[in-house]
Design a protein around this motif. Sequence first.
Motif, PDB file in Angstrom:
ATOM      1  N   UNK A  24       0.825  -1.216   0.000  1.00 22.55           N
ATOM      2  CA  UNK A  24       0.000   0.000   0.000  1.00 22.55           C
ATOM      3  C   UNK A  24       0.857   1.264   0.000  1.00 22.55           C
ATOM      4  N   UNK A  25       2.156   1.095  -0.256  1.00 22.48           N
ATOM      5  CA  UNK A  25       3.122   2.201  -0.381  1.00 22.48           C
ATOM      6  C   UNK A  25       3.279   2.999   0.904  1.00 22.48           C
ATOM      7  N   UNK A  26       3.392   2.240   1.998  1.00 25.59           N
ATOM      8  CA  UNK A  26       3.747   2.817   3.286  1.00 25.59           C
ATOM      9  C   UNK A  26       5.005   2.115   3.771  1.00 25.59           C
ATOM     10  N   UNK A  27       5.663   2.733   4.742  1.00 25.27           N
ATOM     11  CA  UNK A  27       6.830   2.112   5.358  1.00 25.27           C
ATOM     12  C   UNK A  27       6.399   1.200   6.492  1.00 25.27           C
ATOM     13  N   UNK A  28       7.149   0.145   6.712  1.00 22.78           N
ATOM     14  CA  UNK A  28       6.979  -0.711   7.878  1.00 22.78           C
ATOM     15  C   UNK A  28       8.363  -0.896   8.498  1.00 22.78           C
ATOM     16  N   UNK A  29       8.438  -0.735   9.798  1.00 24.50           N
ATOM     17  CA  UNK A  29       9.705  -0.903  10.513  1.00 24.50           C
ATOM     18  C   UNK A  29       9.706  -2.232  11.247  1.00 24.50           C
ATOM     19  N   UNK A  30      10.870  -2.841  11.314  1.00 18.85           N
ATOM     20  CA  UNK A  30      10.988  -4.153  11.942  1.00 18.85           C
ATOM     21  C   UNK A  30      12.290  -4.235  12.728  1.00 18.85           C
ATOM     22  N   UNK A  31      12.242  -4.976  13.845  1.00 19.31           N
ATOM     23  CA  UNK A  31      13.459  -5.243  14.615  1.00 19.31           C
ATOM     24  C   UNK A  31      13.840  -6.724  14.518  1.00 19.31           C
ATOM     25  N   UNK A  32      13.417  -7.369  13.430  1.00 20.16           N
ATOM     26  CA  UNK A  32      13.806  -8.762  13.221  1.00 20.16           C
ATOM     27  C   UNK A  32      15.320  -8.865  13.187  1.00 20.16           C
ATOM     28  N   UNK A  33      15.836 -10.095  13.229  1.00 20.10           N
ATOM     29  CA  UNK A  33      17.282 -10.298  13.324  1.00 20.10           C
ATOM     30  C   UNK A  33      18.039  -9.641  12.169  1.00 20.10           C
ATOM     31  N   UNK A  34      19.330  -9.405  12.417  1.00 23.69           N
ATOM     32  CA  UNK A  34      20.200  -8.790  11.418  1.00 23.69           C
ATOM     33  C   UNK A  34      20.257  -9.623  10.146  1.00 23.69           C
ATOM     34  N   UNK A  35      20.471  -8.968   9.034  1.00 24.78           N
ATOM     35  CA  UNK A  35      20.688  -9.619   7.746  1.00 24.78           C
ATOM     36  C   UNK A  35      22.087  -9.201   7.297  1.00 24.78           C
ATOM     37  N   UNK A  36      22.941 -10.182   7.045  1.00 20.73           N
ATOM     38  CA  UNK A  36      24.342  -9.886   6.711  1.00 20.73           C
ATOM     39  C   UNK A  36      24.976  -8.953   7.747  1.00 20.73           C
ATOM     40  N   UNK A  37      24.695  -9.233   9.004  1.00 20.20           N
ATOM     41  CA  UNK A  37      25.234  -8.467  10.130  1.00 20.20           C
ATOM     42  C   UNK A  37      24.750  -7.026  10.152  1.00 20.20           C
ATOM     43  N   UNK A  38      23.646  -6.742   9.494  1.00 21.60           N
ATOM     44  CA  UNK A  38      23.167  -5.358   9.390  1.00 21.60           C
ATOM     45  C   UNK A  38      21.707  -5.218   9.808  1.00 21.60           C
ATOM     46  N   UNK A  39      21.431  -4.158  10.515  1.00 21.53           N
ATOM     47  CA  UNK A  39      20.068  -3.707  10.768  1.00 21.53           C
ATOM     48  C   UNK A  39      20.159  -2.202  10.977  1.00 21.53           C
ATOM     49  N   UNK A  40      19.723  -1.437  10.012  1.00 24.37           N
ATOM     50  CA  UNK A  40      18.870  -1.802   8.885  1.00 24.37           C
ATOM     51  C   UNK A  40      19.642  -2.527   7.782  1.00 24.37           C
ATOM     52  N   UNK A  41      18.920  -3.352   7.047  1.00 27.91           N
ATOM     53  CA  UNK A  41      19.477  -4.082   5.915  1.00 27.91           C
ATOM     54  C   UNK A  41      18.878  -3.539   4.626  1.00 27.91           C
ATOM     55  N   UNK A  42      19.741  -3.135   3.707  1.00 29.45           N
ATOM     56  CA  UNK A  42      19.264  -2.653   2.422  1.00 29.45           C
ATOM     57  C   UNK A  42      18.680  -3.801   1.600  1.00 29.45           C
ATOM     58  N   UNK A  43      19.090  -5.052   1.870  1.00 30.33           N
ATOM     59  CA  UNK A  43      18.480  -6.200   1.179  1.00 30.33           C
ATOM     60  C   UNK A  43      16.963  -6.199   1.382  1.00 30.33           C
ATOM     61  N   UNK A  44      16.525  -6.018   2.611  1.00 31.69           N
ATOM     62  CA  UNK A  44      15.098  -6.042   2.930  1.00 31.69           C
ATOM     63  C   UNK A  44      14.374  -4.892   2.233  1.00 31.69           C
ATOM     64  N   UNK A  45      14.976  -3.716   2.243  1.00 30.48           N
ATOM     65  CA  UNK A  45      14.344  -2.562   1.601  1.00 30.48           C
ATOM     66  C   UNK A  45      14.261  -2.749   0.096  1.00 30.48           C
ATOM     67  N   UNK A  46      15.366  -3.163  -0.540  1.00 29.08           N
ATOM     68  CA  UNK A  46      15.351  -3.383  -1.990  1.00 29.08           C
ATOM     69  C   UNK A  46      14.316  -4.436  -2.385  1.00 29.08           C
ATOM     70  N   UNK A  47      14.300  -5.556  -1.670  1.00 32.27           N
ATOM     71  CA  UNK A  47      13.380  -6.642  -2.013  1.00 32.27           C
ATOM     72  C   UNK A  47      11.925  -6.192  -1.906  1.00 32.27           C
ATOM     73  N   UNK A  48      11.580  -5.549  -0.796  1.00 32.11           N
ATOM     74  CA  UNK A  48      10.189  -5.126  -0.612  1.00 32.11           C
ATOM     75  C   UNK A  48       9.815  -3.997  -1.574  1.00 32.11           C
ATOM     76  N   UNK A  49      10.727  -3.103  -1.867  1.00 33.85           N
ATOM     77  CA  UNK A  49      10.452  -2.026  -2.835  1.00 33.85           C
ATOM     78  C   UNK A  49      10.259  -2.604  -4.233  1.00 33.85           C
ATOM     79  N   UNK A  50      11.055  -3.604  -4.582  1.00 35.18           N
ATOM     80  CA  UNK A  50      10.903  -4.245  -5.886  1.00 35.18           C
ATOM     81  C   UNK A  50       9.551  -4.903  -6.049  1.00 35.18           C
ATOM     82  N   UNK A  51       9.084  -5.575  -4.998  1.00 38.21           N
ATOM     83  CA  UNK A  51       7.765  -6.216  -5.048  1.00 38.21           C
ATOM     84  C   UNK A  51       6.650  -5.184  -5.183  1.00 38.21           C
TER      85      UNK A  51
END
Length: 129
Positions: free
Chosen positions: A26-53
């Motif tokens: 719905x083109x809103x942001x969602x914030x999450x404190x789930x575990x790190x991805x590639x030792x990172x939080x925030x993870x650009x992987x998560x942002x890129x993937x969700x933005x692409x979808x």
Amino acid sequence: EVHDKESIKKGVYLSPANYHVMIEPNRTFALSTEEDVNYSRPSIDITFESAGHTYKKSMAGILLSGTNSDGSRGLFSAFKSGAYTIIQDPANAQFGIMPGEALTFFKPHLKLKDLEIIEFVNSLVRVNK
């Protein structure tokens, strides 16, 4: 700085410290404190993937200099969803690990030097005025 459930509008947003940023359908942001991805939080992987979808062919993703592989899988996912993808030339990057890792997954639409990326972004701004 991004706020949870905020509608996305034109502008520049920063990820808040220690939160993953996702783009909802719905083109809103969602914030999450789930575990790190590639030792990172925030993870650009998560942002890129969700933005692409969400944005598919209306998205342009740019992966810049970095010291780990965060971003490469997410940009590849956005690419598979139809996003236009750019990586900084690893030879031109201060730290070429991140853009170099992306090249192990796929061939982006463009591989540009830092000044070429600036010109590309400026061209988008001029077109959208």
